[in-house]
Design a protein around this motif. Structure first.
Motif, PDB file in Angstrom:
ATOM      1  N   UNK A   6       0.830  -1.197   0.000  1.00 28.83           N
ATOM      2  CA  UNK A   6       0.000   0.000   0.000  1.00 28.83           C
ATOM      3  C   UNK A   6       0.868   1.252   0.000  1.00 28.83           C
ATOM      4  N   UNK A   7       1.919   1.260   0.828  1.00 33.30           N
ATOM      5  CA  UNK A   7       2.828   2.403   0.888  1.00 33.30           C
ATOM      6  C   UNK A   7       3.555   2.603  -0.437  1.00 33.30           C
ATOM      7  N   UNK A   8       3.973   1.491  -1.046  1.00 33.27           N
ATOM      8  CA  UNK A   8       4.682   1.585  -2.326  1.00 33.27           C
ATOM      9  C   UNK A   8       3.786   2.179  -3.399  1.00 33.27           C
ATOM     10  N   UNK A   9       2.540   1.705  -3.470  1.00 36.01           N
ATOM     11  CA  UNK A   9       1.601   2.229  -4.472  1.00 36.01           C
ATOM     12  C   UNK A   9       1.328   3.712  -4.231  1.00 36.01           C
ATOM     13  N   UNK A  10       1.138   4.064  -2.969  1.00 40.40           N
ATOM     14  CA  UNK A  10       0.853   5.449  -2.613  1.00 40.40           C
ATOM     15  C   UNK A  10       2.018   6.363  -2.977  1.00 40.40           C
ATOM     16  N   UNK A  11       3.219   5.948  -2.600  1.00 42.85           N
ATOM     17  CA  UNK A  11       4.411   6.739  -2.844  1.00 42.85           C
ATOM     18  C   UNK A  11       4.688   6.859  -4.347  1.00 42.85           C
ATOM     19  N   UNK A  12       4.544   5.749  -5.059  1.00 40.69           N
ATOM     20  CA  UNK A  12       4.785   5.758  -6.507  1.00 40.69           C
ATOM     21  C   UNK A  12       3.821   6.705  -7.211  1.00 40.69           C
TER      22      UNK A  12
END
Length: 406
Positions: free
Chosen positions: A299-305
């Motif tokens: 979730x963090x990776x998708x959000x940050x990306x």
């Protein structure tokens, strides 16, 4: 029996090095033996050659960044790859209880075999064995963290004067350890436009008669990439053609097992308390713990990306694993900065957001983001990065004008 007497005469006014007359007396006869230099002992403790060759680029670059964060904004660190710092990815309670019980029991307070407790090695082998790659206890050597495992693997595979193949961008410790041991490092390229797959043609061109091993870091630090099965098979094909062993997450062990056992005896073995708790940790930590952790990171990776992709002048590469994300800086749009180090220094001083410049990983004009921080911190950090980029971004015409002014 003949009697002998060695007579030394002379002095030095400086009290340091003296030229002394030396005679041998035997049965009343004196025989001159010539001049001898007397030497007063001096302290001469010097750093070892290994210590002189030890260089960690992350520490060298980060420690030289003499910048103060903006006092008006709380510091957000996206640089440290430690999932426990912010408290949103805590250690599972089962793990904590297992270590506490071992500590209270007193069973594991003494020295263990250098390769680890037999029962612990059996537990690890049983946990990771599979039909395609069966493991037994003698296939397992326990170390004090991954850094020591890397050191042992490099030491058993390579001699001074040989070389190893290391990914670029890649984990800096491989190079730090290798150079300290007199091992040459050759860097093979990862391709951001192909989700950080290996440039296989360039990789194979680096192999020579002195190549001791190929390091494959998958999932990658700093890239967060995960190789497909097809790509892994191509890597194996290169290694097979060139007869070069691969140092992966697991030690490439069968053909050099005896050497690893001997090297492990240089130390007293890994932490006994953790060994004592390891079997329980492996078998009793609920699968939901791992699933929930991965869900948070995804979730963090998708959000940050998504957030960084919307910022002009930045080009993030979507991660597929680990806890990292690499972001390309389109330097032509930020002409006031010489490189990624200057870019991140100013980001710290103006916005109090700390990202690692990818020069630390031999890959300039990128920076690395750690995605283990809480969601609200990611959003705040990305908002500040956007504000920073909008302030310094120059379009194609603006950048040209600035170049002409120089």
């Amino acid at each position: 029996m003949d009697s002998y007497l060695i007579q030394v005469n002379g002095h030095d006014d400086h009290g340091d090095h003296a030229m002394l007359d030396v005679h041998l007396k035997t049965n009343g006869n004196t025989i001159p033996l010539g001049k001898a230099k007397g030497r007063k002992p001096r302290w001469a403790v010097r750093a070892s050659e290994m210590s002189k060759k030890t260089f960690n680029p992350v520490r060298a670059i980060v420690d030289s960044m003499k910048v103060e964060p903006n006092p008006k904004k709380a510091m957000i660190s996206l640089s440290l790859g430690d999932p426990t710092v912010f408290g949103n990815l805590p250690t599972n309670n089962e793990v904590t209880r297992a270590v506490k019980e071992v500590l209270d029991s007193g069973r594991c307070n003494g020295y263990a075999p250098s390769v680890g407790y037999q029962s612990c090695r059996e537990a690890v082998a049983a946990f990771y064995t599979c039909p395609e790659a069966p493991l037994e206890a003698q296939d397992v050597i326990l170390t004090s963290g991954c850094s020591q495992a890397i050191e042992l693997a490099l030491a058993v595979l390579a001699n001074p004067g040989q070389n190893i193949l290391v990914p670029r961008p890649g984990f800096s410790l491989y190079k730090t350890l290798a150079l300290s041991m007199g091992i040459e490092v050759k860097l093979y390229n990862l391709l951001p436009e192909k989700a950080w797959e290996i440039d296989l043609k360039q990789l194979e061109s680096l192999v020579d008669e002195k190549t001791a091993c190929l390091i494959v870091n998958n999932p990658s630090n700093p890239c967060g990439s995960v190789f497909s099965k097809r790509h892994l098979q191509k890597i194996l094909a290169v290694a097979s053609r060139q007869c070069v062993p691969i140092l992966a997450d697991e030690i490439y062990g069968d053909m050099i097992r005896d050497g690893l056992v001997r090297l492990s005896q240089r130390i007293l073995g890994p932490c006994t308390l953790v060994q004592g708790a390891l079997e329980r940790i492996l078998h009793r930590t609920p699968s939901e713990f791992y699933h929930n952790t991965l869900s948070i990171l995804k979730s963090n990776a998708d959000l940050c990306y998504a957030a960084l992709s919307a910022i002009p002048g930045l080009r993030p590469v979507r991660p597929a694993g680990a806890m990292y994300l690499m972001v390309e800086i389109e330097m032509e749009h930020f002409p006031e900065f010489e490189n990624d180090v200057e870019f991140t220094e100013r980001l710290i001083s103006e916005q109090s957001v700390f990202c690692l410049p990818a020069t630390c990983f031999e890959y300039p004009n990128f920076f690395r983001v750690v995605i283990t921080v809480p969601e609200e911190m990611i959003l705040e950090a990305c908002s500040r990065i956007q504000e920073f980029c909008e302030m310094h971004y120059q379009g194609a015409e603006g950048a040209q004008d600035l170049e002409c002014d120089k």
